[in-house]
Motif scaffolding. Structure first.
Motif, short mmCIF file in Angstrom:
data_model
loop_
_atom_site.label_atom_id
_atom_site.label_comp_id
_atom_site.label_asym_id
_atom_site.label_seq_id
_atom_site.Cartn_x
_atom_site.Cartn_y
_atom_site.Cartn_z
N GLY A 317 -7.86 -41.04 55.57
CA GLY A 317 -9.00 -41.09 56.24
C GLY A 317 -8.79 -39.45 57.23
O GLY A 317 -9.27 -39.44 58.09
N ALA A 318 -8.58 -38.29 56.61
CA ALA A 318 -8.11 -37.20 57.50
C ALA A 318 -9.64 -36.54 57.53
O ALA A 318 -10.73 -36.82 56.67
N ALA A 319 -9.66 -35.98 58.74
CA ALA A 319 -11.19 -35.28 59.02
C ALA A 319 -11.37 -34.02 58.04
O ALA A 319 -12.53 -33.97 57.94
N SER A 320 -10.49 -33.52 57.65
CA SER A 320 -10.62 -32.32 56.69
C SER A 320 -9.34 -32.15 55.91
O SER A 320 -8.24 -32.32 56.65
N VAL A 321 -9.41 -31.69 54.81
CA VAL A 321 -8.16 -31.02 54.00
C VAL A 321 -8.62 -29.85 53.45
O VAL A 321 -9.47 -29.66 52.64
N THR A 322 -7.47 -28.94 53.59
CA THR A 322 -7.75 -27.52 53.03
C THR A 322 -6.19 -27.24 52.27
O THR A 322 -5.25 -27.72 52.70
N GLN A 323 -6.62 -26.66 51.03
CA GLN A 323 -5.37 -26.35 50.43
C GLN A 323 -5.32 -25.05 50.20
O GLN A 323 -6.20 -24.31 49.68
N PHE A 324 -3.85 -24.33 50.57
CA PHE A 324 -3.68 -22.97 50.43
C PHE A 324 -2.93 -22.80 49.04
O PHE A 324 -1.98 -23.48 48.85
N GLU A 325 -3.37 -21.42 48.44
CA GLU A 325 -2.62 -20.80 47.24
C GLU A 325 -2.52 -19.41 47.47
O GLU A 325 -3.46 -18.77 47.96
N LEU A 326 -1.31 -19.00 47.52
CA LEU A 326 -1.01 -17.70 47.58
C LEU A 326 -1.23 -16.84 46.52
O LEU A 326 -1.88 -15.55 46.85
N MET A 327 -1.54 -17.22 45.58
CA MET A 327 -2.14 -16.32 44.17
C MET A 327 -3.56 -16.29 44.35
O MET A 327 -4.28 -17.22 44.70
#
Length: 488
Positions: A317-327
């Motif tokens: 139940g996260a408020a928001s989810v962001t995923q980072f990718e270096l490439m």
């Protein structure tokens, strides 16, 4: 194979998913497998190509055209026999393998490939349903004793093959249940653990002894590797008691991000976060479980482990989810003339991404910021790649809110303490140094000690682990007996 004109008549049929609002409420599998008719159509699409690149694209070299044809003809029992001859655990790969076989499919040159993974999934599920998966204990015992250290897919495959060859096998696992990273690294919504449990029962019936909660060597001070061991055993004890030892532990040494603020609370490795939820799903109580409820979550790392963190965070139940990718963001379609039949570079969107996730590419974390010792955000910068070097984009700095940061940037090596305990020579990446030659393969620098899976090749796929476990078993059998009838 299949229907001669099938690839021209039928489209690829994908497996279905349960709706997002329904599946994020629990940790159950949500893939809807093919019906018998759909599987038949997929089998019909197999082209009878002169050189089936799918066979070599598959690390365990599944005999894919044969079982495709058998499914097309609705001869499910023989389809299972063919599949079982090369893959000890198709229910694992049929759920979580990225299917390099499909990328190598000849039909994939200018069309959608045959749904090989979905056919495999259908075959093994039907085999379990009809009771075709049975123990195969050896007819003759050799009197030789083998210890397999690490009970992930490589260890399970090696142990099963060696037991079937007649050896007395003990499978040793530091955690409280068999399965290794399959058990505590793969979320239940991707693969429920009943699939491991029934294989464990099959292996016990074949003569494998399971020894859980047993650590070989000692983890270094401050290690954050998951470990619920209740006892410790030394390398000397194992080599004295057993005729051969196979090291098959997973790559669990997570890659860290040593930037300012790393010591703030709320920043965790993915392999701290994921195993806890799996234990809770199994009915265990986890004190101080890392939770994402109502939090702004940032997952650093764009691979499968990061995707698993996304799916688990959404279920919390996260408020928001962001995923980072270096490439940089990959192209949506690969350059097939350039890459086929090899694994292509293209944008891959997982089922977890579809459940809710912002994806940021070409972004780097400069600093973690916080208040009162807890993380509250990240300072980031956009990056470009020129001549193989990463260059920060001037003026692209920004600060993003974060209450929970999960580091999922891959794994650098297996548990070093196991290799150090045996005194095994390592390669430049910290893995056990051992080749794969037909003669003497998988043997380490220490007499009668072998290595396979992540322990030898580094972080890799479940299907590669199964392959290495099978091949190492043959090498150990040859070492003990002078010959081996096990398939390589």
């Amino acid at each position: 194979m299949g229907k001669i004109t099938g690839f021209m008549e039928f489209e690829r049929q994908e497996e279905g998913y349960r709706p997002v609002p329904e599946r994020v409420k629990n940790y159950k599998e949500f893939v809807i497998g093919l019906t018998d008719d759909q599987a038949k159509v997929q089998g019909a699409r197999c082209m009878d190509c002169g050189t089936p690149f799918c066979n070599s694209g598959c690390p365990v070299n599944n005999i894919i055209p044969d079982f495709n044809d058998l499914v097309y003809r609705q001869d499910w029992r023989n389809a299972f026999t063919v599949l079982d001859s090369t893959n000890n655990f198709p229910e694992f790969t049929g759920r979580i393998c990225p299917a390099p076989c499909e990328e190598a499919c000849v039909l994939n040159v200018n069309d959608d490939p045959v749904g090989i993974k979905s056919i495999e999934h259908s075959i093994i599920d039907r085999a379990w349903e009809h009771g075709w998966v049975t123990p195969r204990p050896p007819r003759i015992k050799t009197g030789k004793k083998v210890a397999v250290v690490g009970s992930g897919p490589a260890g399970m495959a090696a142990a099963q093959q060696l037991a079937r060859a007649g050896h007395d096998v003990t499978l040793i696992e530091k955690n409280d249940r068999i399965g290794g990273l399959l058990r505590y690294g793969i979320p239940d919504f991707k693969m429920e653990k009943v699939h491991i449990d029934r294989r464990v029962e099959q292996m016990k019936a074949e003569g494998v002894t399971m020894r859980t909660g047993t650590m070989v060597g000692k983890l270094p001070e401050g290690s954050k590797i998951t470990n619920w061991a209740k006892e410790t055993i030394t390398a000397e004890q194992l080599t004295a008691e057993y005729d051969a030892v196979v090291l098959t532990g997973g790559a669990e040494q997570s890659r860290d991000l040593p930037v300012p603020g790393r010591d703030l609370d709320g920043i965790h490795f993915a392999m701290e976060f994921l195993p806890q939820q799996n234990k809770v799903n199994a009915g265990d109580k986890v004190k101080g479980q890392i939770r994402a409820d109502g939090k702004h979550v940032i997952v650093i790392g764009g691979g499968d482990t990061g995707s698993d963190c996304v799916g688990t965070s959404n279920r919390h139940g996260a408020a928001s989810v962001t995923q980072f990718e270096l490439m940089p963001q990959p192209p949506e379609e690969e350059n097939k003339p350039l890459t086929w039949p090899y694994w292509p570079y293209k944008l891959r969107t997982s089922s977890s991404h579809e459940e809710g996730c912002d994806r940021e590419f070409a972004i780097a974390t400069k600093e973690f910021i916080g208040e009162k010792g807890k993380v509250t955000g990240l300072k980031t910068v956009r990056v470009e790649w020129k001549d193989g070097k990463m260059i920060e984009v001037p003026g692209s700095e920004q600060t993003l809110k974060a209450d929970l940061v999960l580091l999922a940037m891959g794994f650098v090596s297996p548990v070093g303490s196991v290799l150090d305990a045996f005194g095994v020579e390592k390669d430049n990446r910290g893995n056990a140094k051992a080749g794969t030659d037909f003669i003497g393969g998988y043997a380490t620098s220490v007499p009668k000690v072998f290595a396979a899976g992540d322990m030898r090749r580094g972080q890799s796929l479940v299907v590669w682990a199964i392959r290495e476990g099978r091949q190492a078993a043959r090498a150990v059998d040859e070492f003990l007996m002078g010959f081996s009838d096990l398939p390589r």
